[in-house]
Design a protein around this motif. Structure first.
Motif, PDB file in Angstrom:
ATOM      1  N   LEU A  37     -21.726 -72.013  59.601  1.00 55.49           N
ATOM      2  CA  LEU A  37     -22.029 -71.356  60.870  1.00 55.49           C
ATOM      3  C   LEU A  37     -21.558 -69.904  60.854  1.00 55.49           C
ATOM      4  O   LEU A  37     -22.299 -68.996  61.244  1.00 55.49           O
ATOM      5  N   THR A  40     -23.742 -67.702  58.392  1.00 56.63           N
ATOM      6  CA  THR A  40     -25.111 -67.426  58.842  1.00 56.63           C
ATOM      7  C   THR A  40     -25.140 -66.636  60.145  1.00 56.63           C
ATOM      8  O   THR A  40     -25.941 -65.718  60.292  1.00 56.63           O
ATOM      9  N   ARG A  41     -24.289 -66.974  61.088  1.00 59.99           N
ATOM     10  CA  ARG A  41     -24.361 -66.340  62.408  1.00 59.99           C
ATOM     11  C   ARG A  41     -23.559 -65.049  62.515  1.00 59.99           C
ATOM     12  O   ARG A  41     -23.985 -64.116  63.178  1.00 59.99           O
ATOM     13  N   LEU A  42     -22.389 -64.999  61.887  1.00 57.19           N
ATOM     14  CA  LEU A  42     -21.562 -63.798  62.018  1.00 57.19           C
ATOM     15  C   LEU A  42     -21.783 -62.806  60.887  1.00 57.19           C
ATOM     16  O   LEU A  42     -21.792 -61.603  61.111  1.00 57.19           O
ATOM     17  N   GLY A  44     -24.510 -62.890  58.905  1.00 55.70           N
ATOM     18  CA  GLY A  44     -25.932 -62.638  58.767  1.00 55.70           C
ATOM     19  C   GLY A  44     -26.532 -63.046  57.430  1.00 55.70           C
ATOM     20  O   GLY A  44     -27.609 -62.583  57.072  1.00 55.70           O
ATOM     21  N   GLN A  47     -29.750 -68.824  54.948  1.00 53.41           N
ATOM     22  CA  GLN A  47     -29.397 -70.195  54.573  1.00 53.41           C
ATOM     23  C   GLN A  47     -29.483 -70.380  53.064  1.00 53.41           C
ATOM     24  O   GLN A  47     -28.659 -71.069  52.471  1.00 53.41           O
ATOM     25  N   LEU A  65     -26.050 -76.560  59.756  1.00 53.70           N
ATOM     26  CA  LEU A  65     -26.185 -75.562  60.804  1.00 53.70           C
ATOM     27  C   LEU A  65     -26.652 -76.200  62.111  1.00 53.70           C
ATOM     28  O   LEU A  65     -26.120 -75.907  63.183  1.00 53.70           O
ATOM     29  N   LEU A  69     -24.479 -76.169  65.613  1.00 53.99           N
ATOM     30  CA  LEU A  69     -25.033 -75.633  66.854  1.00 53.99           C
ATOM     31  C   LEU A  69     -25.131 -76.699  67.946  1.00 53.99           C
ATOM     32  O   LEU A  69     -24.819 -76.426  69.110  1.00 53.99           O
ATOM     33  N   CYS A  72     -21.544 -77.305  69.281  1.00 56.00           N
ATOM     34  CA  CYS A  72     -21.083 -76.214  70.148  1.00 56.00           C
ATOM     35  C   CYS A  72     -21.838 -76.200  71.468  1.00 56.00           C
ATOM     36  O   CYS A  72     -21.246 -76.019  72.533  1.00 56.00           O
TER      37      CYS A  72
END
Length: 82
Positions: A37, A40-42, A44, A47, A65, A69, A72
């Motif tokens: 997570l 990929t999210r912070l 960038g 995958q 992932l 998600l 959360c």
């Protein structure tokens, strides 16, 4: 400074609480899922890049992932019902 938006103390507190809650929810996940997570999210990263760096398939990254998600999102739904 002109043009700079500042949050009210109430908004700052709400934002701080939401961030704390998000971090607590993230901490409940297995370490490798947390890492996926965050990468990929912070950071960038794609995958495919994450899969290569962890030595797993992109499909597994996709499942991890989705798990992160969903966890959360579910945690937020419980804490902040609509």
């Amino acid at each position: 400074e002109p043009g700079v938006l500042s949050a009210s103390p109430e908004r700052q507190l709400a934002g701080s609480r939401a961030l704390h809650h998000a971090m607590s929810s993230l901490a409940e996940l297995p370490g490798r899922v947390q890492k996926v997570l965050l990468l990929t999210r912070l950071e960038g990263r794609t995958q495919r890049e994450v899969a290569r760096s962890l030595g797993v398939s992109p499909t597994l990254i996709n499942f991890m992932l989705k798990e992160a998600l969903a966890h959360c999102r579910g945690s937020l739904d419980q804490s902040y019902p609509v």
